[in-house]
Design an enzyme around this catalytic site. Structure first.
Site, PDB file in Angstrom:
ATOM      1  N   THR A 126       0.822  -1.211   0.000  1.00 32.41           N
ATOM      2  CA  THR A 126       0.000   0.000   0.000  1.00 32.41           C
ATOM      3  C   THR A 126       0.857   1.264   0.000  1.00 32.41           C
ATOM      4  O   THR A 126       1.988   1.252   0.514  1.00 32.41           O
ATOM      5  CB  THR A 126      -0.920  -0.008   1.245  1.00 32.41           C
ATOM      6  N   ASP A 127       0.286   2.347  -0.514  1.00 34.60           N
ATOM      7  CA  ASP A 127       0.988   3.642  -0.462  1.00 34.60           C
ATOM      8  C   ASP A 127       1.196   4.111   0.984  1.00 34.60           C
ATOM      9  O   ASP A 127       2.046   4.952   1.263  1.00 34.60           O
ATOM     10  CB  ASP A 127       0.238   4.712  -1.272  1.00 34.60           C
ATOM     11  N   GLU A 128       0.391   3.536   1.910  1.00 33.86           N
ATOM     12  CA  GLU A 128       0.472   4.002   3.301  1.00 33.86           C
ATOM     13  C   GLU A 128       1.810   3.687   3.958  1.00 33.86           C
ATOM     14  O   GLU A 128       2.134   4.253   5.005  1.00 33.86           O
ATOM     15  CB  GLU A 128      -0.665   3.404   4.135  1.00 33.86           C
ATOM     16  N   TYR A 154      -1.788  -0.337  11.194  1.00 31.52           N
ATOM     17  CA  TYR A 154      -2.006  -1.031   9.907  1.00 31.52           C
ATOM     18  C   TYR A 154      -0.819  -0.797   8.975  1.00 31.52           C
ATOM     19  O   TYR A 154      -0.218  -1.748   8.454  1.00 31.52           O
ATOM     20  CB  TYR A 154      -3.306  -0.533   9.237  1.00 31.52           C
ATOM     21  N   LYS A 158       2.056  -3.384   7.348  1.00 31.35           N
ATOM     22  CA  LYS A 158       2.280  -3.579   5.905  1.00 31.35           C
ATOM     23  C   LYS A 158       3.744  -3.258   5.543  1.00 31.35           C
ATOM     24  O   LYS A 158       4.344  -3.947   4.714  1.00 31.35           O
ATOM     25  CB  LYS A 158       1.334  -2.696   5.093  1.00 31.35           C
TER      26      LYS A 158
HETATM   27  P1  NAD Z   1     -10.317  -6.723   2.445  1.00 28.03           P
HETATM   28  O1  NAD Z   1     -10.289  -6.385   3.891  1.00 28.03           O
HETATM   29  O2  NAD Z   1     -11.520  -6.430   1.640  1.00 28.03           O
HETATM   30  O3  NAD Z   1     -10.028  -8.294   2.251  1.00 28.03           O
HETATM   31  C1  NAD Z   1      -9.042  -8.980   2.961  1.00 28.03           C
HETATM   32  C2  NAD Z   1      -9.275 -10.476   2.744  1.00 28.03           C
HETATM   33  O4  NAD Z   1      -8.259 -11.188   3.444  1.00 28.03           O
HETATM   34  C3  NAD Z   1     -10.618 -10.975   3.284  1.00 28.03           C
HETATM   35  O5  NAD Z   1     -11.231 -11.846   2.363  1.00 28.03           O
HETATM   36  C4  NAD Z   1     -10.253 -11.728   4.561  1.00 28.03           C
HETATM   37  O6  NAD Z   1     -11.154 -12.769   4.884  1.00 28.03           O
HETATM   38  C5  NAD Z   1      -8.871 -12.238   4.192  1.00 28.03           C
HETATM   39  N1  NAD Z   1      -8.039 -12.512   5.373  1.00 28.03           N
HETATM   40  C6  NAD Z   1      -7.805 -11.672   6.426  1.00 28.03           C
HETATM   41  N2  NAD Z   1      -7.003 -12.276   7.324  1.00 28.03           N
HETATM   42  C7  NAD Z   1      -6.710 -13.497   6.816  1.00 28.03           C
HETATM   43  C8  NAD Z   1      -5.909 -14.571   7.268  1.00 28.03           C
HETATM   44  N3  NAD Z   1      -5.243 -14.500   8.435  1.00 28.03           N
HETATM   45  N4  NAD Z   1      -5.814 -15.684   6.501  1.00 28.03           N
HETATM   46  C9  NAD Z   1      -6.479 -15.775   5.325  1.00 28.03           C
HETATM   47  N5  NAD Z   1      -7.258 -14.781   4.850  1.00 28.03           N
HETATM   48  C10 NAD Z   1      -7.359 -13.660   5.584  1.00 28.03           C
HETATM   49  O7  NAD Z   1      -9.019  -6.057   1.837  1.00 28.03           O
HETATM   50  P2  NAD Z   1      -8.748  -5.387   0.406  1.00 28.03           P
HETATM   51  O8  NAD Z   1      -9.171  -3.973   0.454  1.00 28.03           O
HETATM   52  O9  NAD Z   1      -9.248  -6.292  -0.630  1.00 28.03           O
HETATM   53  O10 NAD Z   1      -7.148  -5.388   0.415  1.00 28.03           O
HETATM   54  C11 NAD Z   1      -6.419  -6.473  -0.151  1.00 28.03           C
HETATM   55  C12 NAD Z   1      -4.944  -6.168  -0.044  1.00 28.03           C
HETATM   56  O11 NAD Z   1      -4.663  -4.937  -0.727  1.00 28.03           O
HETATM   57  C13 NAD Z   1      -4.454  -5.957   1.389  1.00 28.03           C
HETATM   58  O12 NAD Z   1      -3.189  -6.551   1.518  1.00 28.03           O
HETATM   59  C14 NAD Z   1      -4.355  -4.441   1.535  1.00 28.03           C
HETATM   60  O13 NAD Z   1      -3.372  -4.090   2.470  1.00 28.03           O
HETATM   61  C15 NAD Z   1      -3.971  -4.033   0.133  1.00 28.03           C
HETATM   62  N6  NAD Z   1      -4.384  -2.688  -0.301  1.00 28.03           N
HETATM   63  C16 NAD Z   1      -5.691  -2.293  -0.208  1.00 28.03           C
HETATM   64  C17 NAD Z   1      -6.050  -1.044  -0.703  1.00 28.03           C
HETATM   65  C18 NAD Z   1      -7.492  -0.553  -0.653  1.00 28.03           C
HETATM   66  O14 NAD Z   1      -7.739   0.614  -0.973  1.00 28.03           O
HETATM   67  N7  NAD Z   1      -8.461  -1.371  -0.316  1.00 28.03           N
HETATM   68  C19 NAD Z   1      -5.102  -0.194  -1.281  1.00 28.03           C
HETATM   69  C20 NAD Z   1      -3.772  -0.632  -1.330  1.00 28.03           C
HETATM   70  C21 NAD Z   1      -3.438  -1.888  -0.845  1.00 28.03           C
HETATM   71  O1  DAU Z   2      -4.157   4.116   0.615  1.00 26.69           O
HETATM   72  C1  DAU Z   2      -4.384   2.739   0.570  1.00 26.69           C
HETATM   73  C2  DAU Z   2      -5.204   2.335   1.756  1.00 26.69           C
HETATM   74  O2  DAU Z   2      -6.518   2.839   1.550  1.00 26.69           O
HETATM   75  C3  DAU Z   2      -5.246   0.828   1.995  1.00 26.69           C
HETATM   76  O3  DAU Z   2      -3.941   0.372   2.267  1.00 26.69           O
HETATM   77  C4  DAU Z   2      -6.184   0.496   3.162  1.00 26.69           C
HETATM   78  O4  DAU Z   2      -6.299  -0.892   3.321  1.00 26.69           O
HETATM   79  C5  DAU Z   2      -7.540   1.085   2.840  1.00 26.69           C
HETATM   80  O5  DAU Z   2      -8.417   0.853   3.935  1.00 26.69           O
HETATM   81  C6  DAU Z   2      -7.438   2.577   2.581  1.00 26.69           C
HETATM   82  O6  DAU Z   2      -7.066   3.300   3.775  1.00 26.69           O
HETATM   83  P1  DAU Z   2      -7.735   4.705   4.163  1.00 26.69           P
HETATM   84  O7  DAU Z   2      -7.616   4.889   5.607  1.00 26.69           O
HETATM   85  O8  DAU Z   2      -7.256   5.799   3.275  1.00 26.69           O
HETATM   86  O9  DAU Z   2      -9.273   4.382   3.714  1.00 26.69           O
HETATM   87  P2  DAU Z   2     -10.682   4.653   4.417  1.00 26.69           P
HETATM   88  O10 DAU Z   2     -11.716   4.283   3.406  1.00 26.69           O
HETATM   89  O11 DAU Z   2     -10.775   4.060   5.757  1.00 26.69           O
HETATM   90  O12 DAU Z   2     -10.675   6.236   4.566  1.00 26.69           O
HETATM   91  C7  DAU Z   2     -10.488   7.088   3.454  1.00 26.69           C
HETATM   92  C8  DAU Z   2     -10.450   8.516   3.989  1.00 26.69           C
HETATM   93  O13 DAU Z   2     -11.768   8.850   4.473  1.00 26.69           O
HETATM   94  C9  DAU Z   2      -9.518   8.723   5.156  1.00 26.69           C
HETATM   95  O14 DAU Z   2      -8.935  10.015   5.066  1.00 26.69           O
HETATM   96  C10 DAU Z   2     -10.415   8.653   6.384  1.00 26.69           C
HETATM   97  C11 DAU Z   2     -11.730   9.200   5.867  1.00 26.69           C
HETATM   98  N1  DAU Z   2     -12.956   8.650   6.505  1.00 26.69           N
HETATM   99  C12 DAU Z   2     -13.093   7.288   6.541  1.00 26.69           C
HETATM  100  C13 DAU Z   2     -14.218   6.728   7.127  1.00 26.69           C
HETATM  101  C14 DAU Z   2     -14.369   5.234   7.211  1.00 26.69           C
HETATM  102  C15 DAU Z   2     -13.941   9.491   6.989  1.00 26.69           C
HETATM  103  O15 DAU Z   2     -13.801  10.728   6.900  1.00 26.69           O
HETATM  104  N2  DAU Z   2     -15.051   8.948   7.565  1.00 26.69           N
HETATM  105  C16 DAU Z   2     -15.226   7.591   7.670  1.00 26.69           C
HETATM  106  O16 DAU Z   2     -16.274   7.157   8.232  1.00 26.69           O
END
Ligand code: NAD
Ligand code: DAU
Length: 340
Positions: A126-128, A154, A158
């Protein structure tokens, strides 16, 4: 013909990846290993569950015995690790499970990959991991060699996983790649994250909780564009390489929530400013030049197209929204948004 292990494939990004790739590559086999936490849902794989090149195994990546037996039996060529605890707010309340799954779970997969000599281990990062950027310096972007400076439990978990992946490459010569992506949005995203949470609440005419003053900036990417980038990296990138994915649309939280309300024909008065997230990252912004130049990746869905598709998907899949609402999730909403 190759065999892929896709961990976390029942979650948001993993299921989008599988829904595309299982059909795109009928000669490849895809095994999904997922423990089905509150965020994972087998419903997300409904469309491919009967494909002959797809198999689902319920299991935890931290379970060494299960993981090693699976590697021995299936003889994977590629491992793509999507499995993770992913919600920043939950990591602030309970960091422990984030360390277990994201750090220790990744290490179990790396050990099995080393022992069974797979062709490529790809880590979804992730970019985070880079921390955040100031709001008033639009010239600053994250590059692949920007130092890691994670802010939340988190993102620290990562970043730790990324370091382990690189250590296995350097020490054991394991073939690895890492992609670091910005915020994804699209179908099947669990409604704890900003965009689906706001769509769901707006549809129910509930207040939309924006943390702080809504000025925090995110760099939004439509999930299918992310999946295409992963596919290019896994199949074509050099071992040991890292790629940023994103850089498509920086926008602050207040603006994106107003766009969602506008597309749903709802009034801005639903917006409510609430207490800020602890340690809230100000701005993420990716420089994705490397993947654009080296692997010819580009986005196909800009924010206006991607947001329309996403909103249509949620409008047409309100049953899905109801079905993924577990008791655990409803309790999370109740405690996390107790005053809203
Ligand atoms: P998500 O939370 O929707 O899904 C995570 C999945 O992993 C779920 O199906 C869960 O059941 C499974 N899981 C969790 N713990 C587990 C374990 N111990 N063993 C087996 N399975 C397990 O997440 P997502 O948003 O699809 O993210 C997927 C990947 O992408 C993550 O590694 C996250 O860090 C990364 N990522 C997400 C975003 C985003 O914006 N959502 C952006 C950048 C990177
Ligand atoms: O940047 C990549 C990341 O994006 C991934 O690695 C993470 O897994 C994914 O959850 C996401 O993280 P963020 O914290 O950026 O996403 P989230 O959707 O939780 O929040 C997006 C922005 O919105 C953040 O600045 C917090 C804000 N927010 C979020 C929620 C849930 C609110 O203002 N209100 C809310 O209720």
């Amino acid at each position: 013909m190759a065999k892929f292990l896709i961990t976390g494939g029942a979650g948001f990004i993993g299921s989008n990846y599988l829904n595309i790739m299982v059909n795109k590559y009928p000669k490849d086999d895809f095994v999904c290993l997922d423990s089905l936490t509150y965020a994972g849902n087998f419903l997300n794989l409904e469309k491919i569950k009967n494909n002959s090149n797809f198999k689902f195994i319920k299991g935890n990546i931290c379970n060494k015995k299960l993981v090693f037996e699976l590697f021995k039996k299936e003889k994977f060529d590629y491992v793509i690790n999507f499995a993770a605890e992913t919600h920043v707010d939950r990591s602030i309340v309970n960091p422990t499970i984030f360390i277990k799954t994201n750090v220790l779970g990744t290490q179990v997969l790396l050990e099995a990959s080393r022992k069974y000599r797979i062709k490529r281990f790809h880590q979804i990062s992730t970019d985070e991991v880079y921390g955040d950027l100031p709001l008033n310096r639009k010239d600053l972007l994250f590059l692949e060699d920007t130092p890691l400076k994670a802010s939340s439990p988190y993102s620290a978990s990562k970043a730790s996983a990324d370091l382990l992946v690189l250590a296995y490459h350097r020490t054991y010569n394991l073939d690895v790649s890492i992609s670091r992506c910005s915020n994804n949005y699209g179908p099947y995203q669990f409604p704890e994250k900003l965009i689906p949470l706001m769509i769901k609440r707006a549809l129910n005419n509930e207040k939309l909780p924006i943390y702080g003053n809504g000025e925090n900036v995110r760099d939004w990417l439509y999930v299918e564009d992310h999946c295409e980038a992963i596919d290019l990296i896994v199949r074509h990138a050099k071992s040991g390489s890292i790629y940023n994915i994103g850089g498509t649309k920086e926008i602050n939280n207040l603006e994106i929530v107003k766009k969602i309300l506008n597309l749903l024909n709802k009034d801005d008065s639903l917006i409510e400013f609430v207490n800020d997230r602890l340690g809230h990252d100000l701005r993420y912004a990716m420089d994705a030049t490397k993947i654009q130049k080296e692997l010819n990746w580009s986005i196909k869905n800009d924010l206006s197209l991607g947001l329309k598709k996403t909103i249509n998907w949620y409008l047409n899949n309100q049953e899905w929204l109801k079905k993924v609402e577990s008791k655990e999730y409803l309790n999370w909403l109740k405690t996390h948004y107790k005053n809203n």
